[in-house]
Design a protein around this motif. Structure first.
Motif, PDB file in Angstrom:
ATOM      1  N   ALA A  65     -44.947 -41.931   0.509  1.00 26.10           N
ATOM      2  CA  ALA A  65     -45.900 -40.744   0.228  1.00 26.10           C
ATOM      3  C   ALA A  65     -45.267 -39.517   0.362  1.00 26.10           C
ATOM      4  CB  ALA A  65     -47.056 -41.148   1.056  1.00 26.10           C
ATOM      5  N   ALA A  66     -44.592 -39.643   1.643  1.00 26.76           N
ATOM      6  CA  ALA A  66     -43.751 -38.362   2.064  1.00 26.76           C
ATOM      7  C   ALA A  66     -42.763 -37.991   1.152  1.00 26.76           C
ATOM      8  CB  ALA A  66     -43.149 -38.362   3.558  1.00 26.76           C
ATOM      9  N   ARG A  97     -46.097 -44.860   3.970  1.00 26.25           N
ATOM     10  CA  ARG A  97     -45.959 -43.386   4.228  1.00 26.25           C
ATOM     11  C   ARG A  97     -44.727 -42.829   3.870  1.00 26.25           C
ATOM     12  NH1 ARG A  97     -47.319 -44.130  10.686  1.00 26.25           N
ATOM     13  NH2 ARG A  97     -46.532 -46.057  10.276  1.00 26.25           N
ATOM     14  N   TRP A 103     -42.702 -38.702  -2.137  1.00 27.41           N
ATOM     15  CA  TRP A 103     -43.480 -38.343  -3.213  1.00 27.41           C
ATOM     16  C   TRP A 103     -44.212 -36.805  -3.266  1.00 27.41           C
ATOM     17  CZ3 TRP A 103     -44.031 -39.754  -8.173  1.00 27.41           C
ATOM     18  CH2 TRP A 103     -45.035 -39.232  -8.818  1.00 27.41           C
ATOM     19  N   ARG A 104     -44.580 -36.502  -2.085  1.00 30.19           N
ATOM     20  CA  ARG A 104     -45.002 -35.250  -1.984  1.00 30.19           C
ATOM     21  C   ARG A 104     -44.060 -33.948  -1.799  1.00 30.19           C
ATOM     22  NH1 ARG A 104     -48.408 -37.962   1.710  1.00 30.19           N
ATOM     23  NH2 ARG A 104     -47.156 -37.075   3.484  1.00 30.19           N
ATOM     24  N   ASN A 105     -42.737 -34.406  -1.229  1.00 28.31           N
ATOM     25  CA  ASN A 105     -41.791 -33.559  -1.061  1.00 28.31           C
ATOM     26  C   ASN A 105     -40.522 -33.965  -1.709  1.00 28.31           C
ATOM     27  OD1 ASN A 105     -40.175 -31.628  -0.146  1.00 28.31           O
ATOM     28  ND2 ASN A 105     -40.414 -31.842   2.106  1.00 28.31           N
ATOM     29  N   SER A 106     -40.079 -33.484  -3.205  1.00 33.77           N
ATOM     30  CA  SER A 106     -39.185 -34.187  -3.690  1.00 33.77           C
ATOM     31  C   SER A 106     -37.815 -33.575  -3.131  1.00 33.77           C
ATOM     32  CB  SER A 106     -39.267 -33.557  -5.286  1.00 33.77           C
ATOM     33  OG  SER A 106     -39.040 -32.380  -5.367  1.00 33.77           O
TER      34      SER A 106
END
Length: 66
Positions: A20-21, A17, A23-26
């Motif tokens: 993933a966070a 998790r 990856w979504r928010n650089s």
């Protein structure tokens, strides 16, 4: 006719998790990497300023050395 086991939807692990966070928010990843060193630099800089401020008003009497 075959019976299949029900599909259980497991929650992803904490590491997955977080990955993933990031990856979504650089930007979040950037702060996660640069935040701790930046904090240390700021703390060291402020400590140097405090030391400079203290020594600016520190005076020693030449006669008594106090």
């Amino acid at each position: 006719m075959t019976l299949s086991a029900p599909v259980l939807h497991q929650r992803p692990s904490l590491a997955r998790r977080i990955s993933a966070a990031l990856w979504r928010n650089s930007t979040l990843g950037l702060w996660a990497v640069l935040g701790p060193p930046f904090t240390w630099f700021v703390l060291i800089y402020l400590a140097a300023l405090v030391a400079l401020f203290v020594t600016a008003f520190w005076s020693v009497d030449d006669l008594t050395a106090k």
